[in-house]
Structures are given as C-alpha cells and as structure tokens.
Design a protein around this motif. Sequence first.
Motif, PDB file in Angstrom:
ATOM      1  N   SER A  64       0.839  -1.200   0.000  1.00  0.00           N
ATOM      2  CA  SER A  64       0.000   0.000   0.000  1.00  0.00           C
ATOM      3  C   SER A  64       0.875   1.251   0.000  1.00  0.00           C
ATOM      4  O   SER A  64       1.904   1.285   0.665  1.00  0.00           O
ATOM      5  CB  SER A  64      -0.895   0.000   1.237  1.00  0.00           C
ATOM      6  N   ASN A  66       0.150   4.035   1.405  1.00  0.00           N
ATOM      7  CA  ASN A  66      -0.356   4.916   2.459  1.00  0.00           C
ATOM      8  C   ASN A  66       0.486   4.915   3.726  1.00  0.00           C
ATOM      9  O   ASN A  66       0.004   5.313   4.773  1.00  0.00           O
ATOM     10  CB  ASN A  66      -1.793   4.505   2.822  1.00  0.00           C
ATOM     11  N   HIS A  67       1.719   4.488   3.657  1.00  0.00           N
ATOM     12  CA  HIS A  67       2.525   4.349   4.868  1.00  0.00           C
ATOM     13  C   HIS A  67       3.377   5.563   5.212  1.00  0.00           C
ATOM     14  O   HIS A  67       4.116   5.520   6.183  1.00  0.00           O
ATOM     15  CB  HIS A  67       3.453   3.135   4.743  1.00  0.00           C
ATOM     16  N   GLU A  89      -8.062  -1.585   3.942  1.00  0.00           N
ATOM     17  CA  GLU A  89      -6.648  -1.254   3.762  1.00  0.00           C
ATOM     18  C   GLU A  89      -6.258  -0.067   4.633  1.00  0.00           C
ATOM     19  O   GLU A  89      -5.198  -0.073   5.268  1.00  0.00           O
ATOM     20  CB  GLU A  89      -6.376  -0.936   2.290  1.00  0.00           C
ATOM     21  N   THR A  90      -7.104   0.937   4.705  1.00  0.00           N
ATOM     22  CA  THR A  90      -6.821   2.113   5.529  1.00  0.00           C
ATOM     23  C   THR A  90      -6.745   1.735   7.004  1.00  0.00           C
ATOM     24  O   THR A  90      -5.873   2.217   7.731  1.00  0.00           O
ATOM     25  CB  THR A  90      -7.908   3.186   5.314  1.00  0.00           C
ATOM     26  N   VAL A  93      -3.408  -0.060   7.635  1.00  0.00           N
ATOM     27  CA  VAL A  93      -2.268   0.866   7.724  1.00  0.00           C
ATOM     28  C   VAL A  93      -2.292   1.589   9.064  1.00  0.00           C
ATOM     29  O   VAL A  93      -1.261   1.721   9.725  1.00  0.00           O
ATOM     30  CB  VAL A  93      -2.280   1.850   6.537  1.00  0.00           C
ATOM     31  N   SER A  94      -3.460   2.052   9.496  1.00  0.00           N
ATOM     32  CA  SER A  94      -3.572   2.733  10.779  1.00  0.00           C
ATOM     33  C   SER A  94      -3.184   1.804  11.921  1.00  0.00           C
ATOM     34  O   SER A  94      -2.453   2.198  12.841  1.00  0.00           O
ATOM     35  CB  SER A  94      -5.008   3.229  10.957  1.00  0.00           C
TER      36      SER A  94
END
Length: 162
Positions: A64, A66-67, A89-90, A93-94
């Motif tokens: 992803s 988003n890191h 996915e969000t 990552v969180s």
Amino acid sequence: MRLKLCDGYALLESLIAMLMLTAGVLALMWTLQKGLTVQRQNVNRENGMRLADNMAQRMLTLNSPNHARNWGMTGVSATHNCMTQPCSETQWVSWLMQQANEELKQLPQGDMAIAPLQTWPNGWVISVGWRDTAETFRTDNAWGGPACPAEKSCWRLVFRTH
C-alpha cells in the motif's frame, strides 16, 4: 641524637602505591563505562534495525502507498484490532502504524519516518531514530528521504515494493 635519612620513606612509598592503585581503579571504571555505552548503542541499533525491517515486511505484505510518516507523528490510533476482525486497507495501515509506535517505545525517545523515494520507482526509505546526543551512529542520506534529526542516531533502510 642522630637522624636517620630513611625516616618517612615508608610512608611516602605507601602514599605513592595508594595513588597508583586509585589511578588503576579509575582507569578500569572509565573503561567499563565506555564498554557499557558501546553495548547500549549496539542494543539500540539492533532494535532500530529490527523495527525498520518489521515495518518494511508489513509494507511489502500490504503493498500500500499509504505508509508515509514524518518524524514525531505519533497521533495514529487504530479503532480496530486487525488481528481479530477484518479491516479495510486504511484500517490496516492505521493499525500497523499504531503497532510501530508501540514498538518505538523500546528505544530512548524512539521515532520513525517513512517516505517514498522520488529517484526510485516504488522505492521507500524507513528511518528509525533514537536519542543519542553524541550521534554515534548516523546513516547517510545518499538515497534521499528524511534526514536524521539532531542529537539522534538513525538506522535507514531502503527497499522497493513490487
């Protein structure tokens, strides 16, 4: 009454022997302190390497973009536990960022920055830093990415996704 020339020499020799013994003990203590400092830095460097590798493995697993994370970014809190329930996915990552923040507590004032590399497609750099006023271990910034803050030692890991 006659004076002996050797009066007081035994006392003087004892004093010199005590001074030499004190100097030896102080040198031994200084060497021990330096050894403990080096050992502490090695433990911090090993923990930093492990934390960076863990985060890279997580990023490779999720694949992803988003890191991204800046130094001092600790306000990430996950509302889900992705080990016990399905996550988007969000949310993953969180949750992973929250796990990384927890792991950073193993280092003195541990911090992490994650940035994409502009010069390398799908390239990332993870920098893990810890408090070290002497800055005894700093990796170079040849690949780019966030610079190591002042009074910190940093481990930098560069890798590529897919």
